[in-house]
Write a protein that holds these residues in place. Structure first.
Motif, PDB file in Angstrom:
ATOM      1  N   VAL A 243       0.786  -1.156   0.331  1.00 19.12           N
ATOM      2  CA  VAL A 243       0.032   0.018   0.024  1.00 19.12           C
ATOM      3  C   VAL A 243       0.753   1.217   0.175  1.00 19.12           C
ATOM      4  O   VAL A 243       0.524   2.401  -0.385  1.00 19.12           O
ATOM      5  N   ILE A 244       2.028   1.141   0.526  1.00 18.35           N
ATOM      6  CA  ILE A 244       2.902   2.364   0.322  1.00 18.35           C
ATOM      7  C   ILE A 244       3.388   2.458  -1.120  1.00 18.35           C
ATOM      8  O   ILE A 244       3.413   3.641  -1.516  1.00 18.35           O
ATOM      9  N   MET A 245       3.630   1.273  -1.875  1.00 24.09           N
ATOM     10  CA  MET A 245       3.966   1.767  -2.998  1.00 24.09           C
ATOM     11  C   MET A 245       2.753   2.026  -3.752  1.00 24.09           C
ATOM     12  O   MET A 245       2.966   3.180  -4.692  1.00 24.09           O
ATOM     13  N   VAL A 246       1.542   1.605  -3.594  1.00 21.92           N
ATOM     14  CA  VAL A 246       0.460   2.222  -4.426  1.00 21.92           C
ATOM     15  C   VAL A 246       0.239   3.718  -4.098  1.00 21.92           C
ATOM     16  O   VAL A 246      -0.012   4.541  -4.686  1.00 21.92           O
ATOM     17  N   HIS A 247       0.366   4.018  -2.752  1.00 23.74           N
ATOM     18  CA  HIS A 247       0.076   5.444  -2.066  1.00 23.74           C
ATOM     19  C   HIS A 247       1.052   6.324  -2.687  1.00 23.74           C
ATOM     20  O   HIS A 247       0.641   7.409  -3.376  1.00 23.74           O
ATOM     21  N   ALA A 248       2.319   6.143  -2.856  1.00 28.38           N
ATOM     22  CA  ALA A 248       3.368   6.781  -3.611  1.00 28.38           C
ATOM     23  C   ALA A 248       3.154   7.132  -4.744  1.00 28.38           C
ATOM     24  O   ALA A 248       3.081   8.205  -5.504  1.00 28.38           O
ATOM     25  N   ARG A 249       2.729   6.038  -5.868  1.00 29.90           N
ATOM     26  CA  ARG A 249       2.568   6.481  -7.063  1.00 29.90           C
ATOM     27  C   ARG A 249       1.301   7.282  -7.359  1.00 29.90           C
ATOM     28  O   ARG A 249       1.302   7.968  -8.284  1.00 29.90           O
ATOM     29  N   VAL A 250       0.266   6.972  -6.740  1.00 31.51           N
ATOM     30  CA  VAL A 250      -1.154   7.657  -6.875  1.00 31.51           C
ATOM     31  C   VAL A 250      -0.937   9.091  -6.567  1.00 31.51           C
ATOM     32  O   VAL A 250      -1.064   9.959  -7.002  1.00 31.51           O
ATOM     33  N   ALA A 251      -0.072   9.280  -5.164  1.00 33.85           N
ATOM     34  CA  ALA A 251       0.250  10.677  -4.863  1.00 33.85           C
ATOM     35  C   ALA A 251       1.280  11.396  -5.757  1.00 33.85           C
ATOM     36  O   ALA A 251       0.839  12.587  -6.170  1.00 33.85           O
TER      37      ALA A 251
ATOM     38  N   THR B 190       3.552  17.852   1.889  1.00 32.86           N
ATOM     39  CA  THR B 190       3.355  16.529   2.126  1.00 32.86           C
ATOM     40  C   THR B 190       4.059  15.439   1.570  1.00 32.86           C
ATOM     41  O   THR B 190       4.744  14.506   2.179  1.00 32.86           O
ATOM     42  N   GLY B 191       4.382  15.816   0.161  1.00 32.95           N
ATOM     43  CA  GLY B 191       5.379  14.879  -0.531  1.00 32.95           C
ATOM     44  C   GLY B 191       6.867  14.990   0.060  1.00 32.95           C
ATOM     45  O   GLY B 191       7.389  13.796   0.372  1.00 32.95           O
ATOM     46  N   ALA B 192       7.413  16.179   0.810  1.00 28.91           N
ATOM     47  CA  ALA B 192       8.454  16.177   1.232  1.00 28.91           C
ATOM     48  C   ALA B 192       8.604  15.282   2.426  1.00 28.91           C
ATOM     49  O   ALA B 192       9.548  14.734   2.890  1.00 28.91           O
ATOM     50  N   ILE B 193       7.521  15.546   3.219  1.00 25.81           N
ATOM     51  CA  ILE B 193       7.426  14.622   4.473  1.00 25.81           C
ATOM     52  C   ILE B 193       7.375  13.338   4.411  1.00 25.81           C
ATOM     53  O   ILE B 193       7.974  12.475   5.039  1.00 25.81           O
ATOM     54  N   GLY B 194       6.463  12.764   3.141  1.00 25.72           N
ATOM     55  CA  GLY B 194       6.540  11.340   2.921  1.00 25.72           C
ATOM     56  C   GLY B 194       7.856  10.930   2.618  1.00 25.72           C
ATOM     57  O   GLY B 194       8.349   9.726   3.044  1.00 25.72           O
ATOM     58  N   THR B 195       8.633  11.582   1.850  1.00 25.19           N
ATOM     59  CA  THR B 195       9.957  11.155   1.265  1.00 25.19           C
ATOM     60  C   THR B 195      10.885  11.025   2.756  1.00 25.19           C
ATOM     61  O   THR B 195      11.444   9.917   2.597  1.00 25.19           O
ATOM     62  N   LEU B 196      10.783  12.009   3.542  1.00 22.94           N
ATOM     63  CA  LEU B 196      11.625  12.094   4.793  1.00 22.94           C
ATOM     64  C   LEU B 196      11.271  10.720   5.686  1.00 22.94           C
ATOM     65  O   LEU B 196      11.891  10.009   6.129  1.00 22.94           O
ATOM     66  N   GLN B 197      10.123  10.445   5.724  1.00 23.38           N
ATOM     67  CA  GLN B 197       9.678   9.332   6.823  1.00 23.38           C
ATOM     68  C   GLN B 197       9.839   8.093   6.325  1.00 23.38           C
ATOM     69  O   GLN B 197      10.060   6.990   7.040  1.00 23.38           O
ATOM     70  N   TYR B 198       9.633   7.827   4.905  1.00 25.85           N
ATOM     71  CA  TYR B 198       9.856   6.359   4.343  1.00 25.85           C
ATOM     72  C   TYR B 198      11.098   6.188   3.941  1.00 25.85           C
ATOM     73  O   TYR B 198      11.747   5.066   3.995  1.00 25.85           O
ATOM     74  N   HIS B 199      11.817   7.053   3.155  1.00 21.53           N
ATOM     75  CA  HIS B 199      13.152   6.925   2.807  1.00 21.53           C
ATOM     76  C   HIS B 199      14.494   7.286   3.498  1.00 21.53           C
ATOM     77  O   HIS B 199      15.579   7.052   3.026  1.00 21.53           O
ATOM     78  N   ILE B 200      14.236   8.137   4.295  1.00 22.96           N
ATOM     79  CA  ILE B 200      15.384   8.769   5.344  1.00 22.96           C
ATOM     80  C   ILE B 200      15.456   8.415   6.553  1.00 22.96           C
ATOM     81  O   ILE B 200      16.364   7.862   6.946  1.00 22.96           O
TER      82      ILE B 200
END
Length: 325
Positions: free
Chosen positions: A220-228, A264-274
């Motif tokens: 669902v993370i993968m799906v969410h990232a692509r849809v977002a 929101t995208g910056a925060i998402g990148t921070l929380q998942y990838h960093i």
């Protein structure tokens, strides 16, 4: 003269006072979503394991996580007051408008349903489906609150209630809103399948969403990232198109959407990838999603309706009387 008319004559409410109530409701309905996320992310979702009592012997909390959960319940009080004031002031305001009364009633009903659903969520041990429903219902109440604020502001500024734009621009804005709704729904699935079930602080075992088995969270993370990502590109493209079309009244809302999406995208990148998904980044993510959703509804309302529909809705011109000599 009806009883309501007599009450309106005795205690009239000005549009300005009604506007204060509408803005207060929007702010408080947004804050309670953010505070609810904090409850879950601190593992305090079952700090008060019963409802409406905190536990079997007391209504009030007795430990740290219970205080966090109980505090969020107490925020319902000012939220309820704001919703009831929107309804009462709509009934007493001069001039009276029926749509304001309907929106105020929807806010009050929304608070009631949320309270009941919140109780069911606790009594079912934070079942992921009820938790997701709780959050999505909050998004629906934000739509009502934003609509009320929009109409109040438009009335006080003397602008048309529903703006008119070309059909393509209106359609694209509405489609963007639907896409944003899909992003929000998928995002709730991410949280529902992730590590923050809401019972960590109270040592309660809480079930997680497992529609894809053990790989649900990653899927669902993968799906969410692509849809977002698609949603973000579409938002920027729509902003550019609105600028080209000269739709200045849409520039503000769409600019807000793009900025919120970027945050929101910056925060998402921070929380998942960093930072490997720490709870405080999830809270920031939920907070920015609420702001994005409000901006998106603002854009939807600012888009209004298409020109040909507006032309069809206009009454035909009255026939001219023949000139008399």
């Amino acid at each position: 003269m009806s009883r309501l008319d007599r009450l309106r004559e005795r205690w009239p409410v000005s549009p300005r006072v009604h506007a204060y109530a509408a803005w207060s409701a929007l702010v408080l309905f947004t804050l309670i979503v953010i505070s609810g996320a904090a409850v879950r992310l601190t593992g305090s979702g079952l700090g008060c394991p019963e409802w409406p009592r905190c536990n079997g012997t007391s209504v009030t909390p007795s430990n740290g996580h219970a205080y966090i959960e109980f505090s969020n319940r107490m925020i319902t009080t000012p939220v309820s007051i704001a919703a009831l004031l929107c309804l009462a002031f709509a009934l007493l305001r001069r001039p009276y408008r029926r749509d304001f009364t309907v929106l105020g009633a929807l806010l009050a009903v929304g608070v009631l349903i949320q309270a009941v659903l919140g109780g069911i969520t606790v009594l079912t041990g934070l079942n992921p489906v009820t938790v997701m429903s709780h959050f999505l219902l909050s998004m629906a109440t934000l739509v009502v609150a934003m609509t009320l604020v929009w109409r109040v502001v438009r009335e006080r500024s003397g602008k048309p209630q529903t703006p008119v734009h070309d059909a393509l621009l209106v359609g694209l804005t509405r489609a963007l809103t639907v896409a944003g709704g899909v992003v929000v729904v998928v995002g709730t699935a991410v949280t529902a399948s992730g590590p923050y079930a809401g019972g960590e602080g109270t040592d309660d075992t809480v079930s997680r969403l497992g529609i894809f088995g053990d790989d649900t969270f990653k899927t669902v993370i993968m799906v969410h990232a692509r849809v977002a990502a698609v949603f973000g590109v579409a938002a920027v493209a729509l902003w550019l198109y609105a600028r080209i079309r000269g739709a200045r009244d849409l520039s503000g809302p769409l600019t807000a959407v793009c900025l919120c999406v970027a945050l929101t995208g910056a925060i998402g990148t921070l929380q998942y990838h960093i930072l490997n998904y720490p709870s405080w980044t999830v809270w920031l993510h939920v907070s920015s999603v609420c702001l994005t959703w409000n901006a998106l509804i603002w854009s939807y309302l600012a888009a209004g309706r298409s020109e040909h529909i507006a032309a069809e809705a206009e009454p035909p011109p009255l026939p001219r009387e023949p000139a008399t000599v």
